[in-house]
Design an enzyme around this catalytic site. Sequence first.
Site, PDB file in Angstrom:
ATOM      1  N   SER A 180       0.946  -1.067   0.199  1.00  0.00           N
ATOM      2  CA  SER A 180      -0.023   0.080  -0.360  1.00  0.00           C
ATOM      3  C   SER A 180       0.768   1.332   0.036  1.00  0.00           C
ATOM      4  O   SER A 180       1.801   1.323   0.623  1.00  0.00           O
ATOM      5  CB  SER A 180      -1.026   0.016   1.068  1.00  0.00           C
ATOM      6  OG  SER A 180      -1.226   1.274   1.621  1.00  0.00           O
ATOM      7  N   TYR A 205      -2.339   1.404  11.568  1.00  0.00           N
ATOM      8  CA  TYR A 205      -2.338   0.930  10.477  1.00  0.00           C
ATOM      9  C   TYR A 205      -1.132   1.355   9.639  1.00  0.00           C
ATOM     10  O   TYR A 205      -0.271   0.789   8.947  1.00  0.00           O
ATOM     11  CB  TYR A 205      -3.628   1.186   9.667  1.00  0.00           C
ATOM     12  CG  TYR A 205      -3.519   0.689   8.201  1.00  0.00           C
ATOM     13  CD1 TYR A 205      -4.019  -0.687   7.663  1.00  0.00           C
ATOM     14  CD2 TYR A 205      -3.355   1.989   7.157  1.00  0.00           C
ATOM     15  CE1 TYR A 205      -3.922  -0.892   6.350  1.00  0.00           C
ATOM     16  CE2 TYR A 205      -3.270   1.304   5.842  1.00  0.00           C
ATOM     17  CZ  TYR A 205      -3.731   0.293   5.350  1.00  0.00           C
ATOM     18  OH  TYR A 205      -3.620  -0.230   4.137  1.00  0.00           O
TER      19      TYR A 205
END
Length: 327
Positions: free
Chosen positions: A148, A161
């Site tokens: 990501s 996260y």
Amino acid sequence: MEETNLFSVLKGKTVVVTGASSGVGLATAEAFSKYGCKLVLAARGEAGLALAEQRCTALGAMVLTVATDVSDYVAVQHLLSHALAFGGKIDYWINNAGVMASGRFEEIPIDVSHQVVKTNLLGYLNCAHAVLPIFKQQGFGVLVNNVSIGGFMPAPYSAVYSATKFGIKGMMECIQGEISNEEHIHVCNLYPQIQRSTGNMHSAKYSGLDFKVPPFAADPKDTAQQLLKLAVHPKKDKFPDFSSWAIKTLHDFFPKVIVNTASAGMRLMMKLKQSAPNEGNVLEPSNYPHRIYGETIIPTPSKTTKTALGFGVLLGVALVVLSGRKS
């Protein structure tokens, strides 16, 4: 011709995909299924794995499912041994399993935050630690990490996260250096933007917001194709599309502006809309729906529209930079 070449390369290869019961993981499993692979699909929930097995078998793959919590190293070793027994070797391992919790840092329960770290960061660590010795014994193998763009820029109100994604990036870059003398062993990192997948639906939410996928989100099937291509044509780091690269580049030029603006927008939305806290799939396996696509805010624009918007963003960045240099 490319399809024919891929089939000749991938036929009979053993591929392990974690987080394979929905979203990008399921799309990746389906992508490999079309080329005669031996697929080993891992996720925590057996119901989701059963549906994934049906879909991949229908596409022509030989499939083994292994219920696995990647945050548990013993469970990962169990997955590895079953994969070796099934395929005789491991050609490609796709690290994809991940969870997310959004909200004010101090308001997210500590057990939820701890599990985000265990699943995302320790999960990738566990899988790499287990499979790399096998690659070295074989003399070949490719580990592909779905990281990501969160590895480059923080997601607003998702501090833990973001920490895991920065951590994965650093860990895998170090491992890339360690195996730089291994000609046929590769560690590859993909940095996609937000996905039009079920991941958003399944995430833990302590922000008071019931998120729907924004219209600029990427197609999980496109991301899956890039994960497949990285396995076949290894490359250390890759952005799967122009939008991911443009967003990351915009943050490079204006990090404080991007982060502060995104955080301010989140604060405003958190005041306007309220919903009950939801731990999502962080502590328990994902519930229904076990599918690739999630719910969007508005109908998804065409790829042409997305590309045009991406070029517009990049042009805006270039103009601002040039203006700053002139002044």
